[in-house]
Design a protein around this motif. Structure first.
Motif, PDB file in Angstrom:
ATOM      1  N   GLU A   1      -3.277   1.027  -3.659  1.00 51.17           N
ATOM      2  CA  GLU A   1      -2.470  -0.159  -3.869  1.00 51.17           C
ATOM      3  C   GLU A   1      -1.358   0.263  -4.817  1.00 51.17           C
ATOM      4  OE1 GLU A   1      -4.114  -4.537  -4.457  1.00 51.17           O
ATOM      5  OE2 GLU A   1      -4.057  -3.397  -6.338  1.00 51.17           O
TER       6      GLU A   1
ATOM      7  N   LEU B   1       0.838  -1.206   0.000  1.00 50.26           N
ATOM      8  CA  LEU B   1       0.000   0.000   0.000  1.00 50.26           C
ATOM      9  C   LEU B   1       0.871   1.253   0.000  1.00 50.26           C
ATOM     10  CD1 LEU B   1      -2.579  -1.149   2.697  1.00 50.26           C
ATOM     11  CD2 LEU B   1      -2.890  -1.134   0.211  1.00 50.26           C
TER      12      LEU B   1
ATOM     13  N   SER C   1     -11.014   5.918   1.384  1.00 48.94           N
ATOM     14  CA  SER C   1      -9.577   5.896   1.082  1.00 48.94           C
ATOM     15  C   SER C   1      -8.890   7.214   1.438  1.00 48.94           C
ATOM     16  CB  SER C   1      -9.380   5.607  -0.408  1.00 48.94           C
ATOM     17  OG  SER C   1     -10.008   6.609  -1.171  1.00 48.94           O
TER      18      SER C   1
ATOM     19  N   ARG D   1      -7.849   2.206  -2.165  1.00 50.07           N
ATOM     20  CA  ARG D   1      -8.203   1.139  -1.226  1.00 50.07           C
ATOM     21  C   ARG D   1      -8.841   1.771   0.007  1.00 50.07           C
ATOM     22  NH1 ARG D   1      -5.133  -3.697  -1.634  1.00 50.07           N
ATOM     23  NH2 ARG D   1      -6.168  -4.170   0.344  1.00 50.07           N
TER      24      ARG D   1
ATOM     25  N   LEU E   1      -5.235   6.438   0.172  1.00 48.86           N
ATOM     26  CA  LEU E   1      -4.681   5.096   0.309  1.00 48.86           C
ATOM     27  C   LEU E   1      -4.821   4.365  -1.026  1.00 48.86           C
ATOM     28  CD1 LEU E   1      -3.516   3.069   2.433  1.00 48.86           C
ATOM     29  CD2 LEU E   1      -5.831   2.152   2.619  1.00 48.86           C
TER      30      LEU E   1
END
Lengths: 157, 157, 157, 157
Positions: free
Chosen positions: A136, A77, A110, A143, A134
């Motif tokens: 990936e 992440l 996110s 995410r 956030l």
């Protein structure tokens, strides 16, 4: 609570911190000593250093709340900054001892929104905000924060 | 003596520092927490940050010995770096807590020579040296250190 | 052989730039090559570098319009940044060739407002704004821009 | 109108470069315009910026010789700096147009040694050297340069 330990070898005198800043009193105050490198030929701290201090305060905020950002990176992440605002109210100078305070004001889906202030003694020198997303890392896709992480970000301390 | 106060809100556990580094034990150890900004895409601290840490340790060294560098600047003097050497032995990483130690090894006429080390726990990550020259800012001419200043630079602590 | 073009040794291919960005087409585009130092361990350019690029584009904007900022400083004036906003849309990477565009959108009384964009090929990676205030350095008091300076800042090119 | 030459909008006048510096004339000269951010309150470029310029010149050197550093990283290799020396001869200032020249002087086994100079007009402002070691990132172990890479590093241009 404020624990003013710092880049210096003697503990600084305990100082009262601004009580009514944009960052509530349960935020973390990171103490930094202004480095000569951070000054510019105007004789003040260059404005591009403030986002770096915000980030250091953000890291400290995570550390205190035991949010393992390195672990999140290891899990693929990332949490890049997607927006940054800074208001510069008064200049900082070489050797000033500053307190950088961070407080998460929003963490949902996110998005992570954090407010900051920079102060010297009783005076607020700057305020700011970052918005992070956030994602990936591999795909770049947004995410959602795990509920227990969101809770830690938002919990009073 | 080492007083590891730092950019973090809790006092770090007291740690033994390397006893046989290039910087003797009476030097000052400045504690810094590695900032995310200081990393590069190799995943380690970028080498250009070390001179900035050296300088921060140098400032601390002056502060502890009550050498008033700001006052020297106000008097029209400057102390630019004329030579820099760094040896990088092992990488530093995000959030590492590092100790930067500085020790003046020479201060005569217009020259100031300082040795540095960067360590994490018991391990020396880097060593370095700077040579600075005292000049009059307006003319750029070399100036001799006042004896009481040279003494403070060289005094054991 | 020495080819002193930019941070690159060959002139870049002429490229069309985004036509509908926040910065109109008569703005200046400063070309920068992303430095390794500017990356972080996420593998992208750290967000704190964008204000530095904005400033470089601002300097270029002044140079092209023959606004003598160094002369203004020599006259005892300064133009500190009092507000900064950045929106990060897409990441920049090591060695990317970027165009930084600046355009003055407001210059009246003591305030200077500039818009920026950062693009790679046809794509806008970031946009931003700074607000600066003209002050007298000694007193810190706001000063009004001379009409001929304001005119140069605002003139289409 | 957009003129994508360098960190400046007009191609610089062709200038003779120092003929007897530590970097031979077949080296690459990268042109950089000093950024305001790079100055400090002494009114000169802070010494920690020179290693960043060296690196930018090194990247340019690779680019011109078609040495694909990004590809090397993608293959799991890294080339960290293990030693850095800089000699500062004369100060650089805001808006100065500088030429940074790099020349590989040694590339054998796992070591890469490069010399640098920084000049303004005919004057050499600084010289430097870096030593880098080719390693496998995962293990940290030294690796030997492929002969065709070593050749490209050392080839006159």
């Amino acid at each position: 609570m404020v624990e003013p330990n710092d880049e210096q070898s003697k503990p600084p005198p305990r100082r009262r911190l601004p009580r009514n800043g944009p960052v509530a009193d349960d935020g973390i105050a990171l103490s930094v000593r202004v480095r000569y490198f951070e000054t510019d030929q105007m004789g003040i701290v260059h404005h591009a250093n403030y986002p770096v201090w915000f980030e250091a305060a953000r890291s400290e905020y995570c550390r205190v709340r035991e949010i393992d950002y390195r672990g999140m990176e290891a899990d693929g992440l990332a949490l890049p900054v997607v927006a940054l605002n800074v208001r510069y109210l008064s200049a900082a100078h070489y050797e000033d001892e500053l307190y950088i305070r961070a407080k998460v004001v929003e963490c949902r889906r996110s998005l992570l929104r954090i407010h900051y202030s920079v102060s010297r003694d009783e005076k607020t020198l700057a305020t700011g905000e970052t918005l992070q997303m956030l994602i990936e890392r591999a795909s770049g896709k947004a995410r959602t924060f795990a509920p227990e992480i969101a809770e830690r970000f938002l919990a009073p301390r």
